[in-house]
Design a protein around this motif. Structure first.
Motif, PDB file in Angstrom:
ATOM      1  N   HIS A 142     -25.672  44.463  58.898  1.00 49.30           N
ATOM      2  CA  HIS A 142     -26.362  43.685  57.867  1.00 49.30           C
ATOM      3  C   HIS A 142     -27.048  42.470  58.496  1.00 49.30           C
ATOM      4  CE1 HIS A 142     -27.132  41.715  54.027  1.00 49.30           C
ATOM      5  NE2 HIS A 142     -26.619  40.617  54.558  1.00 49.30           N
TER       6      HIS A 142
ATOM      7  N   ASP B 141     -16.014  48.571  58.320  1.00 49.47           N
ATOM      8  CA  ASP B 141     -16.487  47.433  57.535  1.00 49.47           C
ATOM      9  C   ASP B 141     -17.071  46.337  58.422  1.00 49.47           C
ATOM     10  OD1 ASP B 141     -15.829  48.577  55.079  1.00 49.47           O
ATOM     11  OD2 ASP B 141     -13.758  47.878  55.225  1.00 49.47           O
TER      12      ASP B 141
ATOM     13  N   ALA C 140     -20.519  47.468  59.527  1.00 51.64           N
ATOM     14  CA  ALA C 140     -21.479  47.304  58.436  1.00 51.64           C
ATOM     15  C   ALA C 140     -21.932  45.853  58.313  1.00 51.64           C
ATOM     16  CB  ALA C 140     -20.858  47.786  57.122  1.00 51.64           C
TER      17      ALA C 140
END
Length: 231
Positions: free
Chosen positions: A35, A28, A31
Motif C-alpha cells: 500500500h 498482512d 499488503a
C-alpha cells in the motif's frame, strides 16, 4: 487439561516474539508495505520478498522495501511509514493466524503455571490491537512493544527482555524468536533463546547463534526442558 507441577518445568517465564514466531503476519504486513509502495508510485513486492524484511519494526521493514524499489529519503520515509501504519491498523488481522501448534504449546505452558509474555518490535499499540483481534491478549502476563521502553531501547537491546522478566514477577526465563534481534536481545539479557526455523528468517537459522532451533511448536517444550537441564 492435565495440570502439571511447575516444579517439573525449568522456566517460570517464557517470552515470545510476535511476527514470525507466534503469528504468521506476513500476508498482512506485505499488503501494508505494498500500500505504501503503491502510493509512492513504486512496484509492489511479493509476500516472499517482504518476509525477510520483517522483524526490525515498521520503519526498518518499509526502508528495505523502498530500497528494493529505488531508495528514498528520510522525509519520504516519514510520510510513507504513516501510510503503512494507518493501512495496517485498519487491516491488521485479515490473513494473520497463529503458527500450527502454537496455541496448544501456550496452553501446555500455562497449564504448568508458566507465565507467558510477548516482546516484539511492533509498536505496542499495534501488537495489542492484533492480539485482541485474535482473542489472544489474555494469554499473556505482559505485552512489550518496540516503543514501550522508549527510543532506541527495543530489540536487540536487552531492555525489553529484562522488563519482561520484571513484569512477570522474576524467576528463570527463556525467550523464543526468529531473528537476530531476538537472539541478541535475549542473550544480552542473559536468557537462553530458541530460534524458529519457520519464522521470517533474514539469514540461515543456524547462523543466528541461538541456544537451540525448533522446526515447529511440537518441538518447543521438549527443547525448553533440554535447555533448562544444562548446567
Amino acid at each position: 487439561m492435565t495440570q502439571i507441577s511447575p516444579d517439573r518445568f525449568p522456566f517460570a517465564i517464557v517470552g515470545f516474539d510476535l511476527d514470525g514466531t507466534l503469528l504468521d503476519t506476513s500476508g498482512d504486513l506485505a499488503a501494508a508495505v505494498n500500500h505504501a509502495l503503491s502510493s509512492a508510485g513504486r512496484p509492489t513486492l511479493t509476500t516472499d520478498q517482504v518476509r525477510p524484511m520483517i522483524g526490525g519494526g515498521s520503519r526498518h521493514m518499509l526502508a528495505q522495501g523502498m530500497a528494493a524499489t529505488g531508495g528514498c529519503s528520510e522525509e519520504e520515509l516519514d510520510v510513507l511509514q504513516r501510510r503503512l501504519l494507518d493501512y495496517y491498523e485498519a487491516n491488521i488481522a485479515v490473513e494473520t493466524r497463529p503458527f500450527p501448534g502454537c496455541l496448544d504449546a501456550l496452553d501446555t505452558l500455562a497449564g504448568m503455571g508458566v507465565r507467558l509474555a510477548v516482546v516484539t518490535n511492533k509498536l505496542e499499540g499495534l501488537a495489542r490491537t492484533l492480539l485482541d483481534a485474535l482473542h489472544l491478549s489474555a494469554r499473556f502476563d505482559t505485552i512489550i512493544g518496540g516503543d514501550t521502553m522508549g527510543p532506541g531501547r527495543g530489540k536487540p537491546a536487552p531492555d525489553p527482555v529484562l522488563a519482561m522478566v520484571e513484569r512477570c514477577g522474576g524467576g528463570t526465563a527463556a525467550f523464543v524468536g526468529d531473528s537476530i534481534y531476538d537472539v541478541r536481545s535475549a542473550q544480552a539479557a542473559g536468557l537462553p533463546v530458541v530460534a524458529c526455523s519457520f519464522g521470517f528468517l533474514q539469514q540461515p537459522v543456524e547462523t543466528l547463534g541461538a541456544d537451540a532451533v525448533i522446526d515447529g511448536y511440537d518441538d518447543l517444550i521438549p527443547t525448553l526442558r533440554t535447555l533448562g537441564a544444562r548446567p
